[in-house]
Design a protein around this motif. Structure first.
Motif, PDB file in Angstrom:
ATOM      1  N   ASP A   1       0.850  -1.200   0.000  1.00 18.07           N
ATOM      2  CA  ASP A   1       0.000   0.000   0.000  1.00 18.07           C
ATOM      3  C   ASP A   1       0.888   1.255   0.000  1.00 18.07           C
ATOM      4  OD1 ASP A   1      -1.772   2.035   0.417  1.00 18.07           O
ATOM      5  OD2 ASP A   1      -2.417   1.374   2.397  1.00 18.07           O
ATOM      6  N   PRO A   2       1.293   1.733  -1.166  1.00 18.43           N
ATOM      7  CA  PRO A   2       2.213   2.872  -1.224  1.00 18.43           C
ATOM      8  C   PRO A   2       1.627   4.153  -0.614  1.00 18.43           C
ATOM      9  CG  PRO A   2       1.479   2.237  -3.438  1.00 18.43           C
ATOM     10  CD  PRO A   2       0.939   1.214  -2.496  1.00 18.43           C
ATOM     11  N   GLN A   3       0.311   4.338  -0.739  1.00 14.77           N
ATOM     12  CA  GLN A   3      -0.326   5.525  -0.153  1.00 14.77           C
ATOM     13  C   GLN A   3      -0.236   5.467   1.384  1.00 14.77           C
ATOM     14  OE1 GLN A   3      -4.463   5.857  -1.309  1.00 14.77           O
ATOM     15  NE2 GLN A   3      -4.604   7.986  -0.632  1.00 14.77           N
ATOM     16  N   GLY A   4      -0.469   4.290   1.932  1.00 19.44           N
ATOM     17  CA  GLY A   4      -0.332   4.119   3.383  1.00 19.44           C
ATOM     18  C   GLY A   4       1.102   4.347   3.833  1.00 19.44           C
ATOM     19  N   LYS A   5       2.055   3.836   3.059  1.00 15.38           N
ATOM     20  CA  LYS A   5       3.478   4.037   3.383  1.00 15.38           C
ATOM     21  C   LYS A   5       3.814   5.530   3.388  1.00 15.38           C
ATOM     22  CE  LYS A   5       5.458  -0.289   3.212  1.00 15.38           C
ATOM     23  NZ  LYS A   5       5.212  -0.876   4.524  1.00 15.38           N
ATOM     24  N   ALA A   6       3.285   6.268   2.415  1.00 18.30           N
ATOM     25  CA  ALA A   6       3.567   7.704   2.331  1.00 18.30           C
ATOM     26  C   ALA A   6       3.007   8.436   3.554  1.00 18.30           C
ATOM     27  CB  ALA A   6       2.975   8.282   1.044  1.00 18.30           C
ATOM     28  N   VAL A   7       1.788   8.068   3.968  1.00 21.00           N
ATOM     29  CA  VAL A   7       1.207   8.686   5.160  1.00 21.00           C
ATOM     30  C   VAL A   7       2.037   8.325   6.391  1.00 21.00           C
ATOM     31  CG1 VAL A   7      -0.799   8.683   6.705  1.00 21.00           C
ATOM     32  CG2 VAL A   7      -1.136   8.855   4.236  1.00 21.00           C
ATOM     33  N   HIS A   8       2.447   7.066   6.488  1.00 23.16           N
ATOM     34  CA  HIS A   8       3.264   6.622   7.617  1.00 23.16           C
ATOM     35  C   HIS A   8       4.562   7.432   7.693  1.00 23.16           C
ATOM     36  CE1 HIS A   8       5.725   3.307   9.747  1.00 23.16           C
ATOM     37  NE2 HIS A   8       5.141   4.073  10.631  1.00 23.16           N
ATOM     38  N   HIS A   9       5.170   7.638   6.549  1.00 23.80           N
ATOM     39  CA  HIS A   9       6.412   8.410   6.464  1.00 23.80           C
ATOM     40  C   HIS A   9       6.172   9.857   6.917  1.00 23.80           C
ATOM     41  CE1 HIS A   9      10.505   8.742   4.939  1.00 23.80           C
ATOM     42  NE2 HIS A   9      10.167   9.969   4.586  1.00 23.80           N
ATOM     43  N   ALA A  10       5.081  10.451   6.444  1.00 18.29           N
ATOM     44  CA  ALA A  10       4.759  11.826   6.844  1.00 18.29           C
ATOM     45  C   ALA A  10       4.549  11.902   8.358  1.00 18.29           C
ATOM     46  CB  ALA A  10       3.507  12.305   6.112  1.00 18.29           C
ATOM     47  N   LEU A  11       3.893  10.879   8.933  1.00 17.92           N
ATOM     48  CA  LEU A  11       3.655  10.877  10.380  1.00 17.92           C
ATOM     49  C   LEU A  11       4.967  10.805  11.157  1.00 17.92           C
ATOM     50  CD1 LEU A  11       0.517   8.579  10.660  1.00 17.92           C
ATOM     51  CD2 LEU A  11       0.639  11.049  10.976  1.00 17.92           C
ATOM     52  N   SER A  12       5.919  10.012  10.668  1.00 14.49           N
ATOM     53  CA  SER A  12       7.234   9.943  11.327  1.00 14.49           C
ATOM     54  C   SER A  12       7.872  11.322  11.324  1.00 14.49           C
ATOM     55  CB  SER A  12       8.142   8.954  10.607  1.00 14.49           C
ATOM     56  OG  SER A  12       7.554   7.690  10.552  1.00 14.49           O
ATOM     57  N   ASP A  13       7.803  11.999  10.190  1.00 18.75           N
ATOM     58  CA  ASP A  13       8.376  13.348  10.092  1.00 18.75           C
ATOM     59  C   ASP A  13       7.689  14.319  11.053  1.00 18.75           C
ATOM     60  OD1 ASP A  13      10.051  12.434   8.165  1.00 18.75           O
ATOM     61  OD2 ASP A  13       9.023  13.383   6.478  1.00 18.75           O
ATOM     62  N   MET A  14       6.407  14.060  11.349  1.00 18.54           N
ATOM     63  CA  MET A  14       5.650  14.957  12.234  1.00 18.54           C
ATOM     64  C   MET A  14       5.739  14.513  13.694  1.00 18.54           C
ATOM     65  SD  MET A  14       2.309  15.222   9.789  1.00 18.54           S
ATOM     66  CE  MET A  14       1.273  16.255  10.820  1.00 18.54           C
ATOM     67  N   GLN A  15       6.667  13.633  13.999  1.00 19.86           N
ATOM     68  CA  GLN A  15       6.910  13.161  15.379  1.00 19.86           C
ATOM     69  C   GLN A  15       5.781  12.274  15.921  1.00 19.86           C
ATOM     70  OE1 GLN A  15       9.958  14.098  16.073  1.00 19.86           O
ATOM     71  NE2 GLN A  15      10.009  15.651  14.477  1.00 19.86           N
ATOM     72  N   PHE A  16       5.017  11.659  15.048  1.00 19.64           N
ATOM     73  CA  PHE A  16       4.063  10.651  15.514  1.00 19.64           C
ATOM     74  C   PHE A  16       4.693   9.269  15.371  1.00 19.64           C
ATOM     75  CE2 PHE A  16       1.024  14.092  14.413  1.00 19.64           C
ATOM     76  CZ  PHE A  16       0.377  14.186  15.641  1.00 19.64           C
ATOM     77  N   GLY A  17       5.731   9.047  16.161  1.00 23.56           N
ATOM     78  CA  GLY A  17       6.498   7.801  16.030  1.00 23.56           C
ATOM     79  C   GLY A  17       5.779   6.589  16.587  1.00 23.56           C
ATOM     80  N   ASP A  18       4.633   6.803  17.285  1.00 24.27           N
ATOM     81  CA  ASP A  18       3.886   5.684  17.866  1.00 24.27           C
ATOM     82  C   ASP A  18       3.144   4.871  16.819  1.00 24.27           C
ATOM     83  OD1 ASP A  18       4.685   6.595  20.278  1.00 24.27           O
ATOM     84  OD2 ASP A  18       2.696   7.175  20.999  1.00 24.27           O
ATOM     85  N   VAL A  19       3.023   5.426  15.616  1.00 20.54           N
ATOM     86  CA  VAL A  19       2.255   4.722  14.583  1.00 20.54           C
ATOM     87  C   VAL A  19       3.174   3.745  13.854  1.00 20.54           C
ATOM     88  CG1 VAL A  19       0.880   4.975  12.499  1.00 20.54           C
ATOM     89  CG2 VAL A  19       0.688   6.667  14.318  1.00 20.54           C
ATOM     90  N   GLU A  20       2.754   2.479  13.876  1.00 20.28           N
ATOM     91  CA  GLU A  20       3.580   1.419  13.309  1.00 20.28           C
ATOM     92  C   GLU A  20       3.253   1.143  11.847  1.00 20.28           C
ATOM     93  OE1 GLU A  20       3.048  -2.213  15.461  1.00 20.28           O
ATOM     94  OE2 GLU A  20       4.824  -1.817  16.665  1.00 20.28           O
ATOM     95  N   GLU A  21       1.990   1.274  11.530  1.00 24.60           N
ATOM     96  CA  GLU A  21       1.570   0.925  10.174  1.00 24.60           C
ATOM     97  C   GLU A  21       0.319   1.714   9.814  1.00 24.60           C
ATOM     98  OE1 GLU A  21       0.392  -3.165   9.555  1.00 24.60           O
ATOM     99  OE2 GLU A  21       0.492  -2.960   7.380  1.00 24.60           O
ATOM    100  N   VAL A  22       0.222   2.095   8.539  1.00 22.70           N
ATOM    101  CA  VAL A  22      -0.971   2.780   8.035  1.00 22.70           C
ATOM    102  C   VAL A  22      -1.400   2.071   6.755  1.00 22.70           C
ATOM    103  CG1 VAL A  22      -1.934   4.976   7.227  1.00 22.70           C
ATOM    104  CG2 VAL A  22      -0.115   4.989   8.941  1.00 22.70           C
TER     105      VAL A  22
END
Lengths: 80, 80
Positions: B15-36
Motif C-alpha cells: 500500500d504505497p499511499q499508506g506508506k507515504a502517510v506513515h512516512h509523513a507521520l514519522s516526520d511529524m513526530q508521531f512515532g507511535d504509529v507502526e503501520e498505516v
C-alpha cells in the motif's frame, strides 16, 4: 492499539466521484440506488496499548494530516 | 435503506499511499504509529426499505463495480 478511521465529505460538498459511480450503476441497471458518496478509510496500528493515548493521537493526526476540516468530517473507533 | 461499505487492500498487497502517510507521520513526530493502510469508504442510499434486497444489491455492486477481487476485500453494514 488500532484505529479505524472513516473520512467523508461534508453533506453540502459535491462528490463528483460518487456521482460517477451512481451514473455507472444506473447504466448497469442498478436503478434502486439513489445516491452514492465516496470517502476514505484509514487503519492505523499503534506500537502501544494505551487507549486514551491512541484516541488523542488519532484525533491529532486526523486534524493535522488526514482530513481537510473545511470539506471533510471524520469518525473513528479504537480497538485492541 | 443505506449501505456503508469499507473496501481495503488485501494484507499481502503493498500500500504505497499508506506508506507515504506513515512516512509523513514519522516526520511529524508521531512515532507511535507502526503501520498505516488506506482504503475506501462508500455510502449507498437505496430507494426502498427491503434489507435483504439491499444486501444482495450491495454484494453484487461490490463484486461487479466497486472492489477489485484480486487485490481488495470488502465489508458492509446495512442500516435503515
Amino acid at each position: 492499539m488500532k484505529a479505524n478511521i472513516i473520512i467523508r465529505l461534508k453533506k453540502n460538498i459535491l462528490d463528483p466521484q460518487g456521482k460517477a459511480v451512481h451514473h455507472a450503476l444506473s447504466d448497469m441497471q442498478f436503478g434502486d440506488v439513489e445516491e452514492v458518496r465516496i470517502g476514505r478509510f484509514v487503519e492505523m496500528v499503534f506500537n502501544h496499548n494505551n487507549r486514551e493515548q491512541a484516541e488523542e493521537e488519532t484525533r491529532k493526526i486526523c486534524d493535522k494530516l488526514l482530513a481537510n476540516p473545511i470539506m471533510e468530517v471524520y469518525d473513528y473507533t479504537i480497538e485492541d
